[in-house]
Design a protein around this motif. Sequence first.
Motif, PDB file in Angstrom:
ATOM      1  N   UNK A 188      13.712 -27.065   1.308  1.00  0.00           N
ATOM      2  CA  UNK A 188      14.306 -26.137   2.264  1.00  0.00           C
ATOM      3  C   UNK A 188      13.980 -24.709   1.850  1.00  0.00           C
ATOM      4  N   UNK A 189      13.414 -23.956   2.781  1.00  0.00           N
ATOM      5  CA  UNK A 189      13.169 -22.530   2.553  1.00  0.00           C
ATOM      6  C   UNK A 189      14.438 -21.775   2.928  1.00  0.00           C
ATOM      7  N   UNK A 190      15.113 -21.235   1.954  1.00  0.00           N
ATOM      8  CA  UNK A 190      16.376 -20.539   2.210  1.00  0.00           C
ATOM      9  C   UNK A 190      16.170 -19.040   2.023  1.00  0.00           C
ATOM     10  N   UNK A 191      15.876 -18.357   3.119  1.00  0.00           N
ATOM     11  CA  UNK A 191      15.603 -16.923   3.055  1.00  0.00           C
ATOM     12  C   UNK A 191      16.867 -16.072   3.132  1.00  0.00           C
ATOM     13  N   UNK A 192      17.988 -16.694   3.449  1.00  0.00           N
ATOM     14  CA  UNK A 192      19.219 -15.933   3.662  1.00  0.00           C
ATOM     15  C   UNK A 192      19.611 -15.065   2.470  1.00  0.00           C
ATOM     16  N   UNK A 219       0.810  -1.218   0.000  1.00  0.00           N
ATOM     17  CA  UNK A 219       0.000   0.000   0.000  1.00  0.00           C
ATOM     18  C   UNK A 219       0.840   1.262   0.000  1.00  0.00           C
ATOM     19  N   UNK A 220       2.061   1.178   0.508  1.00  0.00           N
ATOM     20  CA  UNK A 220       2.948   2.327   0.575  1.00  0.00           C
ATOM     21  C   UNK A 220       4.267   1.978  -0.086  1.00  0.00           C
ATOM     22  N   UNK A 221       5.013   3.009  -0.494  1.00  0.00           N
ATOM     23  CA  UNK A 221       6.281   2.773  -1.183  1.00  0.00           C
ATOM     24  C   UNK A 221       7.335   2.156  -0.275  1.00  0.00           C
ATOM     25  N   UNK A 222       7.094   2.153   1.026  1.00  0.00           N
ATOM     26  CA  UNK A 222       8.057   1.548   1.949  1.00  0.00           C
ATOM     27  C   UNK A 222       7.697   0.110   2.310  1.00  0.00           C
ATOM     28  N   UNK A 223       6.787  -0.496   1.539  1.00  0.00           N
ATOM     29  CA  UNK A 223       6.412  -1.908   1.750  1.00  0.00           C
ATOM     30  C   UNK A 223       6.821  -2.723   0.531  1.00  0.00           C
ATOM     31  N   UNK A 224       7.543  -3.811   0.764  1.00  0.00           N
ATOM     32  CA  UNK A 224       7.876  -4.782  -0.275  1.00  0.00           C
ATOM     33  C   UNK A 224       7.326  -6.142   0.120  1.00  0.00           C
ATOM     34  N   UNK A 225       7.203  -7.027  -0.852  1.00  0.00           N
ATOM     35  CA  UNK A 225       6.708  -8.373  -0.597  1.00  0.00           C
ATOM     36  C   UNK A 225       7.681  -9.387  -1.207  1.00  0.00           C
ATOM     37  N   UNK A 226       7.724 -10.572  -0.588  1.00  0.00           N
ATOM     38  CA  UNK A 226       8.611 -11.621  -1.084  1.00  0.00           C
ATOM     39  C   UNK A 226       8.012 -12.985  -0.781  1.00  0.00           C
ATOM     40  N   UNK A 227       8.326 -13.938  -1.655  1.00  0.00           N
ATOM     41  CA  UNK A 227       7.770 -15.284  -1.530  1.00  0.00           C
ATOM     42  C   UNK A 227       8.751 -16.265  -2.159  1.00  0.00           C
ATOM     43  N   UNK A 228       8.436 -17.544  -2.113  1.00  0.00           N
ATOM     44  CA  UNK A 228       9.276 -18.563  -2.731  1.00  0.00           C
ATOM     45  C   UNK A 228       8.381 -19.560  -3.475  1.00  0.00           C
ATOM     46  N   UNK A 229       8.909 -20.107  -4.556  1.00  0.00           N
ATOM     47  CA  UNK A 229       8.137 -21.041  -5.385  1.00  0.00           C
ATOM     48  C   UNK A 229       8.262 -22.463  -4.815  1.00  0.00           C
ATOM     49  N   UNK A 230       7.601 -22.671  -3.689  1.00  0.00           N
ATOM     50  CA  UNK A 230       7.705 -23.960  -3.013  1.00  0.00           C
ATOM     51  C   UNK A 230       7.200 -25.114  -3.878  1.00  0.00           C
ATOM     52  N   UNK A 238      13.918 -22.468  -7.123  1.00  0.00           N
ATOM     53  CA  UNK A 238      15.155 -23.243  -7.083  1.00  0.00           C
ATOM     54  C   UNK A 238      16.292 -22.464  -7.735  1.00  0.00           C
ATOM     55  N   UNK A 239      16.019 -21.825  -8.861  1.00  0.00           N
ATOM     56  CA  UNK A 239      17.069 -21.110  -9.584  1.00  0.00           C
ATOM     57  C   UNK A 239      17.672 -19.990  -8.758  1.00  0.00           C
ATOM     58  N   UNK A 240      16.842 -19.292  -7.990  1.00  0.00           N
ATOM     59  CA  UNK A 240      17.326 -18.173  -7.194  1.00  0.00           C
ATOM     60  C   UNK A 240      17.914 -18.556  -5.855  1.00  0.00           C
ATOM     61  N   UNK A 241      17.778 -19.829  -5.488  1.00  0.00           N
ATOM     62  CA  UNK A 241      18.332 -20.310  -4.233  1.00  0.00           C
ATOM     63  C   UNK A 241      17.389 -20.235  -3.055  1.00  0.00           C
ATOM     64  N   UNK A 242      16.207 -19.632  -3.228  1.00  0.00           N
ATOM     65  CA  UNK A 242      15.267 -19.545  -2.110  1.00  0.00           C
ATOM     66  C   UNK A 242      14.602 -20.887  -1.804  1.00  0.00           C
ATOM     67  N   UNK A 243      14.507 -21.754  -2.792  1.00  0.00           N
ATOM     68  CA  UNK A 243      13.981 -23.107  -2.589  1.00  0.00           C
ATOM     69  C   UNK A 243      15.129 -24.088  -2.820  1.00  0.00           C
TER      70      UNK A 243
END
Length: 364
Positions: A259-263, A126-137, A287-292
Motif C-alpha cells: 500500500x502506498x500511503x502518501x497521507x 532545480x529551484x529552492x521551491x521544488x522538493x522531491x519525495x518517493x517511497x521504498x516500494x 515501511x518504517x516511515x509509514x509510506x509503504x
Amino acid sequence: MLRRNLLTSAAMSLGLAMTGSVAMADAMDHVKACFVYVGPIGDGGWTYQHHQGALAVQEAYGDKVEVQWQENVPEGADAERVLTQMALGGCNIIFTTSFGYMDPTNAVAAKFPDVKFEHATGFRRDSENVSTYNARFYEGRAVEGLIAGRMTKSNKIGYIASFPIPEVIMGINSYYLNAKKVNPDVELSVVWAFTWFDPAKEADAAKAMIEQGVDVIAAHTDSTAPLAEAAKSNGAVIGFGQASDMTEYGPSPRVSSVIDNWAPYYVKRVGALFDGTYEQVDAWEGIAGGEVGIGEISDAVPADVKAEAEALRDAIAAGTVHPFTGPINKQDGSAWLAEGQTAPDGDLLGMGFYVEGITGDIPQ
C-alpha cells in the motif's frame, strides 16, 4: 511517458538528504493545496492512493485548507499548462504525482518562486521551491516475495512490470530474491506491459502468465485487472494488491498488498506551511516511515507463512533486515554485493540490471 526513469550519476550527486537547509516560507493561515494526477482517482491503485492522501490533508486541517486536483493529466506539455494554471489560480503548494512531470514541474516552478512544488518519484530540484519525495516500494516487494516463494505450488511466480526503470527493476529483484531465499526452486516470469494503467493490457499479461503455469502474480501497474484475472482460476492463482489494498479480491486471490500511503507526507508538508517550518526536502521513506504499508495477510495464507512474512516486515521496519543483502550477483554472474553487504541507495536508485537467477532481458 514514464512516471519514473533511470537516475544518472549526476542526478544522484544531488543527494538523498531527507531535509534541506533553506527555510521556504513564513507561517500561513490558509493554504490552497493542489494535486496533479496521471490517472483517474478511481483507478483503484496509484492515483487512488495519492487522492486519499489529498483527502487526508482536507480532514487534518478542515477549512484552513482548500484542496484542488486534476485527473488524467498527460506527462509532458499538457502538464506544464495545468501547473501554470494552478499557480496562477492561487495554489500555494502543488504536488505532481508522476515521474514524467519532472521537467514541467521544474520549468513552472522557476516562473513562480513563491509557490511550493513537490514532485513524486523524481530527483531534480532545480529551484529552492521544488522538493522531491518517493517511497521504498522494494521493501514491500520483499514481503510479497516471501509469501510467493512459500505458497507457489508450481514453483513459477510472475511479475507484471510497467516500464523498465529503476523503481520497477528493484521491485522485480527484491520480489525474486526474497522468494528464492525461502524456495530455491522458484522461477520468475516477467511480462512488460509498458503501461501504468490499462486494465485490458494488465489482464492480458496476467492471463499469459497463468497459461504458462504461474500461480502467484505480483503487479507493478495501477489497476485491479491482474487480481480480477487471477480470480477466474477458482483458487489456483493468488496475487497481491498494488498501491491500494484491493481487499475486494480477498481473502483470495488477493492474499496481501503493498500500500502506498502518501497521507503522512502530504499532511506533514502542508502542516509545515502553517507553522512556518517548510524546507526543501528529498524524502525516501519506507515501511518504517509509514509510506509503504503491508496490507493484512489473509487467512488464505497458512499461519506459519503469515507469521514469517510479518516478522520480515517488522525486521525491515526496525532496520535489522535489508531486502538487498549480499552475497548477491548480477544476472551475468558478476559480483554486486559481498556477504553481509547491503545495497547503497545510489545503486538502487540507478538500478538497471536483473540479479542472478532471473532469465530474460530488460527492454531498452
